[in-house]
Design an enzyme around this catalytic site. Structure first.
Site, mmCIF file in Angstrom:
data_model
loop_
_atom_site.group_PDB
_atom_site.id
_atom_site.type_symbol
_atom_site.label_atom_id
_atom_site.label_comp_id
_atom_site.label_asym_id
_atom_site.label_seq_id
_atom_site.Cartn_x
_atom_site.Cartn_y
_atom_site.Cartn_z
ATOM 1 C CB ILE A 62 -4.334 -5.917 13.153
ATOM 2 C CG1 ILE A 62 -3.669 -5.655 14.514
ATOM 3 C CG2 ILE A 62 -5.296 -4.776 12.790
ATOM 4 C CD1 ILE A 62 -2.904 -4.343 14.612
ATOM 5 N NE ARG B 261 -4.419 -1.264 0.922
ATOM 6 C CZ ARG B 261 -5.680 -0.908 0.715
ATOM 7 N NH1 ARG B 261 -5.979 0.290 0.259
ATOM 8 N NH2 ARG B 261 -6.657 -1.748 0.943
#
Length: 296
Positions: free
Chosen positions: A207, A142
């Site tokens: 996560i 990203r």
């Protein structure tokens, strides 16, 4: 050791189906409560999965307030306050301190591609301007920049930098981190499909994106592994693997928003420049969820 739990959900941000796609705070509260009741020890609010690049600072603050109100002390609340601007990250982090959150999540700066020294200075500057625990988020796919292990080891010397969300996709890197970082520094997988492998080399938890719809099962994977029932953990993980794959058939959070809508919580569609899942993608997601018994 700071403990935020084993399963933390990177929560999507619900939007209303109006022209402005305004934030649906009521749906956010409904979703947050659902997550806590279905396996989540903590919730990341306004992270990448929460479409943080398209949220205003005020929307982020209001969203954190709404989620905190819904969840209370039942789960840890981690605020996504990082960006590619150090000063803006510091400013937002200072503001969330007043909202009784448990930690902040700080993403590697995207687009401007800092050097390793720049990354160190960025994160150290934010951490030194807050009393909150800081979790670093490394996601090179990203951001265009990998936070190297040697840089994270330096950052771990800053008192309130206490954990990493490691989403490089590189198990060699995760293994190196586990060998170099202090024992009380928590390594969270940032990729659902790599949670079990990362646990095996010294990771602590995940996560997660998939925990929106399979939080209970992901808790079982981790609790089975931690208690020594490795074969059982592997079996449950294998069953979940098709879900891990299908929720990334398009850019996150496009597929997971479709999946959450399928369980009956209307989170709307992503904001532009992201678009909603196609009918074919929704059909694929539905098929996997039905097969796993997540929906009827």
């Amino acid at each position: 050791m700071k403990d935020f739990g084993r399963v933390i959900t990177a929560m999507v941000t619900p939007f209303k189906r109006d022209q402005q796609q305004s934030v649906n705070y009521q749906a956010a509260q409904e979703l947050a409560a659902y997550l806590v009741e279905h396996g989540s020890d903590g919730i990341v609010v306004s992270g990448t999965t929460g479409e943080s690049p398209t949220l205003s600072a005020q929307e982020k603050l209001d969203l954190i307030k709404a989620v905190k109100e819904a969840v209370g002390q039942r789960a840890k609340i981690i605020a996504g306050t990082g960006s590619n601007s150090t000063s803006a990250s510091i400013e937002l982090t200072k503001k969330v301190e007043a909202l009784d959150v448990d930690a902040v999540l700080l993403v590697v700066p995207y687009y401007n591609r800092p050097s390793q020294e720049g990354l160190y200075q960025h994160f150290a500057s934010i951490a030194r301007n807050t009393s909150l625990p800081c979790i670093i988020y490394n996601v090179p796919s990203r951001t265009g920049r990998n936070l190297e292990p040697k840089t994270l080891v330096r950052l771990a010397e800053v008192d309130n930098i206490v954990a990493v969300k490691e989403a490089s996709g590189d198990l060699n890197q995760a293994t190196e981190l586990a060998s170099l970082l202090p024992e009380d520094f928590l390594i969270y997988s940032g990729d659902d499909a790599l949670t079990l492998p990362i646990l095996s080399v010294g990771g602590y938890g995940v996560i997660s994106v998939a925990s929106h719809v399979a939080g209970v099962q992901i808790q079982k994977v981790i609790s089975s592994y931690v208690s020594g029932r490795v074969k059982q953990a592997a079996q449950i993980n294998s069953q979940l693997f098709p879900l891990y794959k299908v929720i990334f058939i398009n850019t996150n959070p496009i597929p997971i928003k479709a999946a959450v809508n399928l369980i009956g919580i209307d989170v709307g569609i992503p904001r532009l420049p992201l678009v909603e899942a196609s009918p074919q993608e929704i059909a694929s997601i539905r098929e996997v969820m039905v097969r796993l018994g997540l929906i009827s």
